[in-house]
Design an enzyme around this catalytic site. Structure first.
Site, PDB file in Angstrom:
ATOM      1  N   ARG A 402       0.871  -1.181   0.000  1.00  0.00           N
ATOM      2  CA  ARG A 402       0.000   0.000   0.000  1.00  0.00           C
ATOM      3  C   ARG A 402       0.904   1.226   0.000  1.00  0.00           C
ATOM      4  NH1 ARG A 402      -5.045  -2.058   1.567  1.00  0.00           N
ATOM      5  NH2 ARG A 402      -4.957  -3.778   3.072  1.00  0.00           N
ATOM      6  N   HIS A 462       2.980  -9.718   0.965  1.00  0.00           N
ATOM      7  CA  HIS A 462       2.742  -8.773   2.060  1.00  0.00           C
ATOM      8  C   HIS A 462       4.044  -8.236   2.633  1.00  0.00           C
ATOM      9  CE1 HIS A 462       1.371  -7.802   6.308  1.00  0.00           C
ATOM     10  NE2 HIS A 462       0.508  -7.134   5.592  1.00  0.00           N
TER      11      HIS A 462
END
Length: 725
Positions: A402, A462
């Site tokens: 992100r 991740h």
């Protein structure tokens, strides 16, 4: 042949349901809003976060349970509950929390904000001048965009979009006497939720700072203009939440972008309705009509005694009342990097002979970063910017899970590619609720010459890793950043995260091989220093726990301390129970879900669990193993969750420098002894010690240390007064 230890299992009665544990976490968030010592706008902010968290919980977790129920799934969760039983338990646990939130808004927050000049006025309580202004505003700015949709035999029930706020209008035809139903969507996406009214129209003296009326009330009290010639007999607010989880089959990377874009189009429309929120005063006949129109069951209906969608309270943070907010926190440049800022050299703040490149600093020794206390811009972004402009840097590789819309990270990668460097960015397109943003970044990076890949099929990437390869004296050296948080300047000021900058050649070699694993056809099964999921992280963590068990059984002290977001993996929990029964002391700081039951006699009586909720979102992960006086400590992106250990690419790194390890040990001590921490009991209940006087509060202590310019790794753990907020 070595036989691997069988995976331990945990009996259902020793496992706390993860969904119910999550609701307990969200209650701890709500408790920050209910804390009268917290500044008023901060109370509003935490109430908004509670609502936003709950929306995502329904869109993903409740939606999954309902899908299981509709598919006829009868298998039990790890705690022995069926999907239906879990849904019923969720409802029972949520109802009192929703009423607590509304009571706080109605009876405390609104009135106290008004005392400081921030008025949230119901339409019915507007004075004549305010009402006249609001009605004019409706005619000029709202009325043209509204579309009333009738529901009758010739007009089917309209589609209700996800999280939209709506007015159910009951109107009567005076000629036929027939009552009709219509739906009006409140245009909250294009207009502010709270319509600001000129303060000089107020009756109050002195004039308020901010006066507003809820947008939905402005619409509701002007419905007669939408239904001329009809009699408006009632209006009631409602809101729906839809299944918004994206289900994607494993696809080739070339197809993933297109598949995700199609999935996002479907998400914007929304899947099945999983929650129907209605105003408490809505007649049962109208509720029944909405239930039929949205195809929900009675257990999906939540009557709310107050405004729907309180996540919009977050917008009040923009009101200029600094006395109702926390004092702004300004991080510092990490001391080790103070003379490595290119901007200081360029503006003449330091002389050329005083400047040293960030690469020189990292070569001299590892640097531990702690955000938001250490600035992201002067550490990670500075590292990237110097790498982008340094002629000796040949390659930059990193993962992006992100990142912010105005990302300095992405700008640096693009500049590096334009400067002729080999640049690779692994953009995780499946980062939930950030997919659209990441698709746009991926396209922009690709068009700028950056090699963009989308990770390993079947796994979500991740991990937070960054590799810079630099040519120095006819050899290639690697510089590495491994973190617990996203490469996002905005959230770096809101979340607590850790990062390690190192030039350790083993770390560099590990990242080279890990990136090959992520971008090519490598089947790497071992790494020198890094613990990588799904390759070695689970097995190594289990080995480290078992080593503490062996130490305890041999009469040496066994000790584990760990900090994470969630602890729900059954195998890890079973192993921790075994460790406790062997005499290992286990101290855990778990922000969110925790399915382990601490403090059970004969089972987990050596396990302590605390949760720290404060001004910043606790996001760092630290794992410490005593190892009979020779401790090992790790930081990284993974929680002790099955998805992190088995279904994601994660990286956890050892921190080997004794000074930095000591700093992390002190940090764990601060969290474990935080005076405002929530302590978990064996039934899953949490209780918070009251904060009184000169109490040690971790976030306040760390902010005080950084403001004082102290190096926390070399100072004693002390006390700080004030609130964690």
């Amino acid at each position: 042949m070595v036989t691997a230890n069988p995976a331990p299992t945990v009996p259902p009665e020793l496992y706390i349901n993860r969904e119910l544990s999550w609701i307990d976490f969200n209650y701890r968030v709500l408790a920050q809003a209910l804390d009268e010592r917290r500044p008023l706008l901060e109370q509003a902010k935490f109430s908004a976060i509670f609502s936003n968290n709950l929306d995502e919980f329904f869109m993903v977790r409740v939606a999954t349970l309902k899908s299981q129920l509709e598919a006829g799934v009868t298998c039990l969760s790890d705690d022995g509950l069926t999907p239906q039983e879990q849904l019923e338990a969720i409802r029972q646990k949520l109802r009192p929390l929703l009423e607590l939130q509304q009571q706080h808004y109605r009876h405390s927050l609104k009135s106290h904000l008004a005392e400081y000049g921030l008025q949230l006025i119901d339409y019915a309580n507007l004075n004549d001048a305010q009402r006249s202004w609001v009605d004019d505003y409706f005619c000029s700015a709202i009325f043209p965009v509204l579309t009333p949709l009738a529901v009758d035999p010739s007009h089917p029930f309209p589609f209700i979009s996800n999280l939209s706020l709506n007015v159910a209008a009951l109107v009567r035809d005076p000629e036929t006497g027939q009552q009709e139903f219509a739906r009006v969507k409140v245009p909250q996406k294009i207009l502010p939720r709270f319509v600001q009214i000129p303060t000089d129209l107020s009756d109050r003296q002195p004039s308020p700072v901010f006066t507003a009326v809820p947008l939905e009330q402005v619409v509701a009290f002007n419905l007669s203009l939408l239904f001329p010639g009809m009699s408006v007999e009632g209006h009631y607010f409602f809101r729906v939440t839809r299944d918004a989880d994206l289900e994607l089959r494993d696809l080739e990377a070339d197809d993933l972008m297109e598949a995700l874009e199609e999935g996002l189009r479907k998400r914007r429309r929304g899947g099945e309705v999983v929650r129907l929120e209605v105003a408490d005063e809505m007649p049962e006949s109208v509720v029944q009509l909405l239930m039929e129109g949205t195809a929900v069951e009675p257990q999906d209906v939540y009557r709310i005694n107050g405004p729907l969608g309180l996540d919009d309270l977050m917008s009040l943070m923009a009101v200029p009342l600094p006395q109702l907010k926390e004092k702004p926190h300004k991080g510092r440049t990490a001391p080790a990097l103070a003379r490595a800022q290119k901007s200081l050299l360029e503006d003449g703040s330091i002389k050329a002979e005083e400047f040293e490149s960030i690469f020189s600093v990292i070569r001299r020794g590892d640097v531990l970063l702690q955000h938001p206390y250490d600035l992201f811009t002067t550490s990670v972004e500075e590292f990237l910017n110097q790498a982008a402009d340094d002629p000796s840097v040949l390659a930059i590789k990193m993962t992006l899970y992100r990142t912010s819309r105005d990302s300095g990270v992405v700008s640096a990668l693009i500049r590096a590619a334009e400067n002729g460097k080999q640049v690779m960015a692994l953009v995780e397109l499946k980062a939930r609720f950030d997919e659209d943003n990441n698709i746009q970044w991926a396209k922009r990076l690709e068009s700028s010459g950056v090699h963009v890949v989308y990770g390993v099929i079947g796994l979500k990437t991740h991990t937070k890793i960054l590799l810079v390869v630099r040519k120095e004296k006819d050899r290639l050296n690697s510089y590495v950043h491994i973190g617990t948080g996203n490469y996002n300047a905005r959230t770096s000021g809101l979340y607590t995260d850790l990062g390690l900058l190192t030039a350790n050649p083993d770390f560099g070699a590990d990242l080279v091989e890990l990136f090959n694993y992520l971008t090519g056809f490598s089947k790497q099964q071992s790494f020198r220093r890094l613990l990588v999921a799904p390759v070695s992280l689970r097995s190594r963590m289990e080995e480290l726990i078992r080593r503490e068990i062996d130490h305890a059984r041999a009469g040496r002290e066994g000790h584990i301390r760990a900090k994470m977001n969630s602890l729900v993996d059954p195998a890890i929990i079973a192993l921790l129970y075994e460790a406790s029964q062997a005499g290992v002391r286990i101290q855990l700081v778990v922000r969110g879900m925790c399915s382990l039951r601490p403090g059970m006699a004969g089972i987990s009586d050596h396990i302590e669990v605390v949760s720290v909720i404060g001004r910043f979102l606790e996001h760092s992960r630290v794992f410490w193993f005593g190892n009979a006086g020779e401790p090992e400590v790790f930081i990284g992106s993974a929680d002790w969750m099955t998805r992190n250990l088995d279904r994601r690419v994660e990286a956890v790194a050892p921190v080997e420098d004794p000074v930095l390890r000591h700093h992390l040990e002190e940090l764990l001590d601060l969290y474990l002894h935080d005076a405002g921490a929530w302590h978990m009991g064996p039934e899953g209940q949490f209780s918070q010690r009251p904060v009184e006087g000169d109490a040690t509060l971790t976030q306040a202590t760390l902010m005080k240390r950084w403001r004082g310019g102290l190096t926390a790794a070399r100072e004693p753990v002390g006390k700080a007064a004030g609130s964690t907020a």
